[in-house]
Enzyme design. Structure first.
Site, PDB file in Angstrom:
ATOM      1  N   TYR A   1     -10.865   5.500  14.664  1.00 58.27           N
ATOM      2  CA  TYR A   1      -9.825   5.751  13.655  1.00 58.27           C
ATOM      3  C   TYR A   1      -9.609   7.259  13.491  1.00 58.27           C
ATOM      4  O   TYR A   1      -8.469   7.741  13.522  1.00 58.27           O
ATOM      5  CB  TYR A   1     -10.237   5.094  12.328  1.00 58.27           C
TER       6      TYR A   1
ATOM      7  N   THR B   1      -6.254   0.650  -1.258  1.00 61.19           N
ATOM      8  CA  THR B   1      -5.264  -0.278  -0.701  1.00 61.19           C
ATOM      9  C   THR B   1      -6.041  -1.330   0.099  1.00 61.19           C
ATOM     10  O   THR B   1      -7.256  -1.197   0.273  1.00 61.19           O
ATOM     11  CB  THR B   1      -4.306   0.466   0.248  1.00 61.19           C
TER      12      THR B   1
ATOM     13  N   GLY C   1       0.807  -1.223   0.000  1.00 68.85           N
ATOM     14  CA  GLY C   1       0.000   0.000   0.000  1.00 68.85           C
ATOM     15  C   GLY C   1       0.838   1.269   0.000  1.00 68.85           C
ATOM     16  O   GLY C   1       1.809   1.409  -0.753  1.00 68.85           O
TER      17      GLY C   1
ATOM     18  N   ASP D   1       8.076  -3.955   8.460  1.00 73.71           N
ATOM     19  CA  ASP D   1       6.655  -4.298   8.447  1.00 73.71           C
ATOM     20  C   ASP D   1       6.405  -5.494   9.363  1.00 73.71           C
ATOM     21  O   ASP D   1       7.306  -6.295   9.602  1.00 73.71           O
ATOM     22  CB  ASP D   1       6.184  -4.634   7.019  1.00 73.71           C
TER      23      ASP D   1
ATOM     24  N   GLY E   1      -5.945  11.066   1.268  1.00 74.65           N
ATOM     25  CA  GLY E   1      -7.396  11.069   1.088  1.00 74.65           C
ATOM     26  C   GLY E   1      -7.932   9.662   0.934  1.00 74.65           C
ATOM     27  O   GLY E   1      -8.023   8.919   1.917  1.00 74.65           O
TER      28      GLY E   1
ATOM     29  N   LYS F   1      -6.199   9.469  14.305  1.00 76.00           N
ATOM     30  CA  LYS F   1      -5.482  10.261  13.298  1.00 76.00           C
ATOM     31  C   LYS F   1      -5.407  11.745  13.702  1.00 76.00           C
ATOM     32  O   LYS F   1      -4.433  12.429  13.379  1.00 76.00           O
ATOM     33  CB  LYS F   1      -6.132  10.080  11.924  1.00 76.00           C
TER      34      LYS F   1
HETATM   35  N1  LIG Z   1      -5.781   3.821   2.208  1.00 80.29           N
HETATM   36  C1  LIG Z   1      -6.243   5.021   2.483  1.00 80.29           C
HETATM   37  O1  LIG Z   1      -7.179   5.518   1.819  1.00 80.29           O
HETATM   38  C2  LIG Z   1      -5.629   5.841   3.594  1.00 80.29           C
HETATM   39  C3  LIG Z   1      -6.102   7.139   3.762  1.00 80.29           C
HETATM   40  C4  LIG Z   1      -5.564   7.937   4.763  1.00 80.29           C
HETATM   41  C5  LIG Z   1      -4.557   7.448   5.572  1.00 80.29           C
HETATM   42  N2  LIG Z   1      -4.118   6.178   5.399  1.00 80.29           N
HETATM   43  C6  LIG Z   1      -3.025   5.743   6.298  1.00 80.29           C
HETATM   44  O2  LIG Z   1      -1.904   5.359   5.524  1.00 80.29           O
HETATM   45  C7  LIG Z   1      -1.160   4.347   6.206  1.00 80.29           C
HETATM   46  C8  LIG Z   1      -0.986   3.142   5.293  1.00 80.29           C
HETATM   47  O3  LIG Z   1      -2.284   2.700   4.903  1.00 80.29           O
HETATM   48  P1  LIG Z   1      -2.535   1.642   3.737  1.00 80.29           P
HETATM   49  O4  LIG Z   1      -3.798   2.049   3.091  1.00 80.29           O
HETATM   50  O5  LIG Z   1      -1.323   1.449   2.925  1.00 80.29           O
HETATM   51  O6  LIG Z   1      -2.845   0.360   4.642  1.00 80.29           O
HETATM   52  P2  LIG Z   1      -2.484  -1.177   4.442  1.00 80.29           P
HETATM   53  O7  LIG Z   1      -3.343  -1.914   5.396  1.00 80.29           O
HETATM   54  O8  LIG Z   1      -2.550  -1.552   3.014  1.00 80.29           O
HETATM   55  O9  LIG Z   1      -0.956  -1.238   4.890  1.00 80.29           O
HETATM   56  C9  LIG Z   1      -0.579  -1.032   6.239  1.00 80.29           C
HETATM   57  C10 LIG Z   1       0.762  -1.705   6.470  1.00 80.29           C
HETATM   58  O10 LIG Z   1       1.105  -1.511   7.857  1.00 80.29           O
HETATM   59  C11 LIG Z   1       1.552  -2.762   8.382  1.00 80.29           C
HETATM   60  N3  LIG Z   1       1.296  -2.810   9.828  1.00 80.29           N
HETATM   61  C12 LIG Z   1       0.087  -2.893  10.457  1.00 80.29           C
HETATM   62  N4  LIG Z   1       0.260  -2.994  11.779  1.00 80.29           N
HETATM   63  C13 LIG Z   1       1.602  -2.965  12.002  1.00 80.29           C
HETATM   64  C14 LIG Z   1       2.407  -3.053  13.173  1.00 80.29           C
HETATM   65  N5  LIG Z   1       1.857  -3.214  14.395  1.00 80.29           N
HETATM   66  N6  LIG Z   1       3.746  -2.981  13.037  1.00 80.29           N
HETATM   67  C15 LIG Z   1       4.314  -2.847  11.795  1.00 80.29           C
HETATM   68  N7  LIG Z   1       3.606  -2.780  10.638  1.00 80.29           N
HETATM   69  C16 LIG Z   1       2.263  -2.845  10.762  1.00 80.29           C
HETATM   70  C17 LIG Z   1       0.750  -3.813   7.619  1.00 80.29           C
HETATM   71  O11 LIG Z   1       1.349  -5.090   7.690  1.00 80.29           O
HETATM   72  C18 LIG Z   1       0.718  -3.219   6.223  1.00 80.29           C
HETATM   73  O12 LIG Z   1       1.829  -3.614   5.468  1.00 80.29           O
HETATM   74  C19 LIG Z   1      -1.943   4.039   7.480  1.00 80.29           C
HETATM   75  O13 LIG Z   1      -1.398   4.786   8.553  1.00 80.29           O
HETATM   76  C20 LIG Z   1      -3.335   4.536   7.144  1.00 80.29           C
HETATM   77  O14 LIG Z   1      -4.062   4.858   8.311  1.00 80.29           O
HETATM   78  C21 LIG Z   1      -4.621   5.362   4.431  1.00 80.29           C
END
Ligand SMILES: NC(=O)c1ccc[n+]([C@@H]2O[C@H](COP(=O)([O-])OP(=O)(O)OC[C@H]3O[C@@H](n4cnc5c(N)ncnc54)[C@H](O)[C@@H]3O)[C@@H](O)[C@H]2O)c1
Length: 271
Positions: free
Chosen positions: A159, A194, A18, A38, A190, A163
Site C-alpha cells: 500500500y 472510513t 468515505g 464507483d 492522514g 501511494k
Molecule cells: N481512510 C484513510 O485513513 C485514508 C488515509 C489516506 C489515504 N486514503 C485514501 O483515500 C481514498 C479513499 O479511501 P476511503 O478511506 O474513503 O476508502 P473506502 O474503502 O471507504 O472507499 C473507497 C471507495 O473506492 C471504491 N473503489 C474501490 N475499488 C474501485 C474500483 N476498482 N473502481 C471504482 N471504485 C472503486 C469503493 O467502492 C469505495 O466506494 C483511497 O485512495 C485511500 O487509499 C485513505
C-alpha cells in the site's frame, strides 16, 4: 468566495462512500456539478442524490477504474450528460485484496490488486479525461495519495509503495500537462475512520502494529489510540477536511499550484 466552483463539473472516482463522498459533497457545496463514479452502483447513486439535494446537477456511474473500457464509457457518458469535465478526482483506492486483515503479510494478490487500483486506475482515468481538458486548455486533476506514501511501512508495504507511486505519477503528470494549463496535485490524507480504516484496524487488532501497542483492542478504540499516540494534533481527519482542500485545489485560486503533494494529517508527516 474562496474556491468558487460555480458552473464547473467534477468527476470523482470512488465517490460512493468515505473520502470520495466527502469530496463530492464539498465540491458540490462550492458550486460544482458532480459525476459520481464507483464500483458499487448503489452507493454512487446515493451520493449523486445527495449532490442533487444541494441544488447541483449529478450523474451516478458504475465504474471499475482497473478496466479502461469501463472508465472511457463513464467519461464519454459524463461528457454527454453534464457537458464538460473541469475537475477529475482520482480517489478510488484499496488497502489490499479481499481478506487482507486475516493475513500476517501481504500476498501476491494484495500487491497486484492494490497497484491495479491505486496506480494503474489513477493513470488510466487521467488518460481518459485529459484529452478533453487539453482541447479546452484548462483542467484540474487531484490524486488522492496518502501519508503512507511518505514513509515506508513494515505492515502494508504494498500500500505504501502504491501511494509513493501515486505521488510520483502526480509530478510526472503535472509536468506533462503544465503547458496545457492543467494542474495536477496530490492530497495525502492522514487517519480517517472510513471502511478502509476499519479493515486496517481489524488487521492491527490481530497482528499488532509497529506504531503502538494495540493488539487485541476493538477497532474504534485501536484507531483512537493510534491517533493519540502518533498524531501531534491528536485529532482524526474527516472526509470534509479532504474535500475542502480538493475544492481549493480545483478552483482558480490554486491556478499556480501544480505537482504538489499536500498532507492533511494533523502533523504526522512534515515533508
Ligand atoms: N481512510 C484513510 O485513513 C485514508 C488515509 C489516506 C489515504 N486514503 C485514501 O483515500 C481514498 C479513499 O479511501 P476511503 O478511506 O474513503 O476508502 P473506502 O474503502 O471507504 O472507499 C473507497 C471507495 O473506492 C471504491 N473503489 C474501490 N475499488 C474501485 C474500483 N476498482 N473502481 C471504482 N471504485 C472503486 C469503493 O467502492 C469505495 O466506494 C483511497 O485512495 C485511500 O487509499 C485513505
Amino acid at each position: 468566495m474562496i474556491a468558487d466552483l460555480s458552473g464547473r463539473v467534477a468527476l470523482v472516482t470512488g465517490a460512493g462512500r468515505g473520502i470520495g463522498r466527502g469530496i463530492s459533497l464539498a465540491l458540490a457545496e462550492q458550486g460544482a456539478d458532480v459525476a459520481a463514479a464507483d464500483l458499487i452502483a448503489e452507493n454512487a447513486a446515493d451520493v449523486a442524490a445527495e449532490v442533487e439535494r444541494l441544488g447541483r446537477r449529478a450523474a451516478p456511474f458504475q465504474v471499475d477504474v482497473t478496466d479502461r473500457q469501463s472508465i472511457d464509457a463513464a467519461v464519454s457518458d459524463a461528457l454527454e450528460r453534464l457537458g464538460r469535465i473541469d475537475i477529475l478526482v482520482n480517489n478510488a483506492g484499496i488497502i489490499g485484496a479481499g481478506g487482507i486483515w486475516e493475513r500476517g503479510a501481504p500476498s501476491d494478490e494484495d500487491w497486484q490488486q492494490t497497484f491495479e487500483v491505486n496506480v494503474r486506475g489513477m493513470v488510466m482515468a487521467s488518460e481518459s479525461v485529459q484529452g478533453h481538458m487539453i482541447e479546452r486548455g484548462s483542467g484540474r486533476i487531484i490524486n488522492i495519495a496518502s501519508i503512507a506514501g511518505r514513509q515506508g511501512s513494515p505492515e502494508i508495504p504494498h500500500y505504501s509503495t502504491s501511494k509513493a507511486a501515486a505521488i510520483s505519477w502526480t509530478q510526472s503528470s503535472a509536468l506533462q500537462l503544465a503547458a496545457h494549463r492543467i494542474t495536477v496535485n496530490a492530497i495525502c490524507p492522514g487517519l480517517l475512520w472510513t471502511p478502509m480504516w476499519e479493515a486496517i484496524a481489524r488487521r492491527r487488532s490481530t497482528f499488532g502494529s509497529s506504531q503502538s501497542e494495540v493488539r487485541g483492542l476493538p477497532g474504534r478504540e485501536l484507531f483512537e489510540r493510534i491517533v493519540h499516540d502518533t498524531m501531534p494534533m491528536r485529532r482524526e481527519q474527516t472526509p470534509e477536511d479532504i474535500g475542502k482542500l480538493a475544492a481549493f485545489l480545483a478552483s482558480d485560486d490554486a491556478k499556480n499550484i501544480t505537482g504538489q503533494a499536500i498532507n492533511v494529517d494533523g502533523g504526522i508527516r512534515m515533508n
